[in-house]
Design a protein around this motif. Structure first.
Motif, PDB file in Angstrom:
ATOM      1  N   ALA A 240       0.908  -1.258  -0.011  1.00  0.00           N
ATOM      2  CA  ALA A 240       0.138   0.069   0.025  1.00  0.00           C
ATOM      3  C   ALA A 240       0.999   1.240  -0.158  1.00  0.00           C
ATOM      4  CB  ALA A 240      -0.925   0.074   1.237  1.00  0.00           C
ATOM      5  N   LEU A 241       2.079   1.155   0.748  1.00  0.00           N
ATOM      6  CA  LEU A 241       2.893   2.307   0.769  1.00  0.00           C
ATOM      7  C   LEU A 241       3.521   2.346  -0.654  1.00  0.00           C
ATOM      8  CD1 LEU A 241       4.425   4.680   2.292  1.00  0.00           C
ATOM      9  CD2 LEU A 241       6.133   2.889   2.792  1.00  0.00           C
ATOM     10  N   ASP A 242       3.784   1.599  -1.355  1.00  0.00           N
ATOM     11  CA  ASP A 242       4.496   1.686  -2.508  1.00  0.00           C
ATOM     12  C   ASP A 242       3.543   2.310  -3.621  1.00  0.00           C
ATOM     13  OD1 ASP A 242       6.094   1.066  -4.727  1.00  0.00           O
ATOM     14  OD2 ASP A 242       4.732  -0.547  -5.212  1.00  0.00           O
ATOM     15  N   GLU A 243       2.361   1.654  -3.670  1.00  0.00           N
ATOM     16  CA  GLU A 243       1.326   2.219  -4.514  1.00  0.00           C
ATOM     17  C   GLU A 243       0.969   3.532  -4.257  1.00  0.00           C
ATOM     18  OE1 GLU A 243      -1.946  -0.583  -3.905  1.00  0.00           O
ATOM     19  OE2 GLU A 243      -1.095  -2.070  -5.236  1.00  0.00           O
ATOM     20  N   THR A 244       0.851   4.068  -2.983  1.00  0.00           N
ATOM     21  CA  THR A 244       0.466   5.509  -2.521  1.00  0.00           C
ATOM     22  C   THR A 244       1.507   6.385  -3.088  1.00  0.00           C
ATOM     23  OG1 THR A 244      -0.791   4.566  -0.557  1.00  0.00           O
ATOM     24  CG2 THR A 244      -0.351   6.959  -0.733  1.00  0.00           C
ATOM     25  N   LEU A 245       2.852   6.006  -2.786  1.00  0.00           N
ATOM     26  CA  LEU A 245       3.892   6.983  -3.186  1.00  0.00           C
ATOM     27  C   LEU A 245       3.781   7.136  -4.643  1.00  0.00           C
ATOM     28  CD1 LEU A 245       6.660   5.624  -0.646  1.00  0.00           C
ATOM     29  CD2 LEU A 245       5.263   7.709  -0.516  1.00  0.00           C
TER      30      LEU A 245
END
Length: 288
Positions: A240-245
């Motif tokens: 989720a962090l990867d996708e959000t960034l």
């Protein structure tokens, strides 16, 4: 006859053998340890500092600085310094020679977590509220980094201005908070298996709004995730962090996601840091 001769010679050498005599002993020095008094934190803190080979204070050469959370001698300091020292040898030359500043912990569960109204969420990750007698000190710790530590390192060592932060687990949560709220503090972020479950993923929820803040420099982010079979919650949070960034980080943020299915939470650091540096730093030519 030759076999007999060999046996006789071997026996003769064995009879003449003497115990090794120690001629000299000296410490094998890898780094220095400095104890500093922090007014922001209201306590003494221990810094472990590695200087690259050939470093001389009087030289004009400037070096990048790697800030290592969990940087105690019995934590991750020796492991990360070993990776950097090996990969900066001239016959390898994969990383730039760098200063490493390891920040030894006093209470990482307090320093690396932000304030939350209650701890009812910690049971889903296997903790109990009593495992966190003190927590919510991340704002003060970030102030320590910004107002005290970075100025101290810049004034005492030959620094180039390029700064990298490394954090895993709760330290990964801290690195993520800095990235979202104070990302001007570092150029490179190495975030491994971050404990984004803290506060019911509230930092992830805030991320799109926080990332709207404009930034006038390039940022590189490495996200390392360990086996999803070990901890699905932490794996999902890293994804989720990867996708959000990538969605909200803007054109000046370069994000690298690295899934390491052969590593668990306790073993990810060596492989992840090695992979991160290869991705984050530009290619250098081998000097050999």
């Amino acid at each position: 006859m030759p076999l007999v001769l060999v046996a006789a010679l071997t026996t003769g050498y064995a009879q003449k053998a003497q115990p090794l005599k120690v001629i000299n002993t000296k410490p094998l020095v890898l780094a220095t340890t400095e104890e500093v008094q922090s007014a922001v934190l209201g306590e003494k803190r221990v810094l472990n500092i590695y200087l690259p080979e050939g470093y001389k204070k009087e030289d004009t050469t400037k070096y990048p600085v790697v800030y290592l959370l969990d940087g105690g001698a019995e934590e991750d300091f020796v492991h990360v310094v070993g990776l950097i020292r090996y990969n900066t040898q001239p016959w390898i030359n994969r990383f730039p020679r760098s200063i490493v500043v390891g920040i030894e912990n006093t209470n990482r569960r307090k320093d690396f977590t932000f304030a939350v109204p209650n701890l009812d969420f910690v049971t889903r990750i296997g903790y109990k509220p009593e495992h966190f007698p003190a927590y919510g000190g991340s704002a003060r710790f970030i102030s320590f980094l910004k107002e005290e530590l970075q100025p101290y390192i810049n004034s005492h060592y030959n620094t180039s201005g390029q700064r990298t932060i490394i954090g895993e687990s709760l330290a990964g949560l801290m690195a993520t908070e800095i990235l979202l709220k104070h990302r001007e503090l570092f150029d490179n972020y190495i975030i491994m298996s971050p404990s984004l479950w803290w506060g019911k993923e509230s930092l992830l929820a805030e991320a799109p709004a926080l990332l709207k803040k404009s930034l006038d420099k390039d940022i590189k982010v490495y996200i390392g995730a360990c086996s999803k079979d070990e901890d699905k919650i932490m794996y999902d949070d890293a994804v989720a962090l990867d996708e959000t960034l990538k969605k909200y980080g803007g054109s000046r943020m370069k994000v690298y996601y690295d899934y390491l299915p052969g590593e668990i939470h306790a073993t990810i650091i060596h492989q992840a840091v090695y992979s991160a540096f290869r991705l984050l730093y530009p290619h250098t030519e081998t000097q050999y």
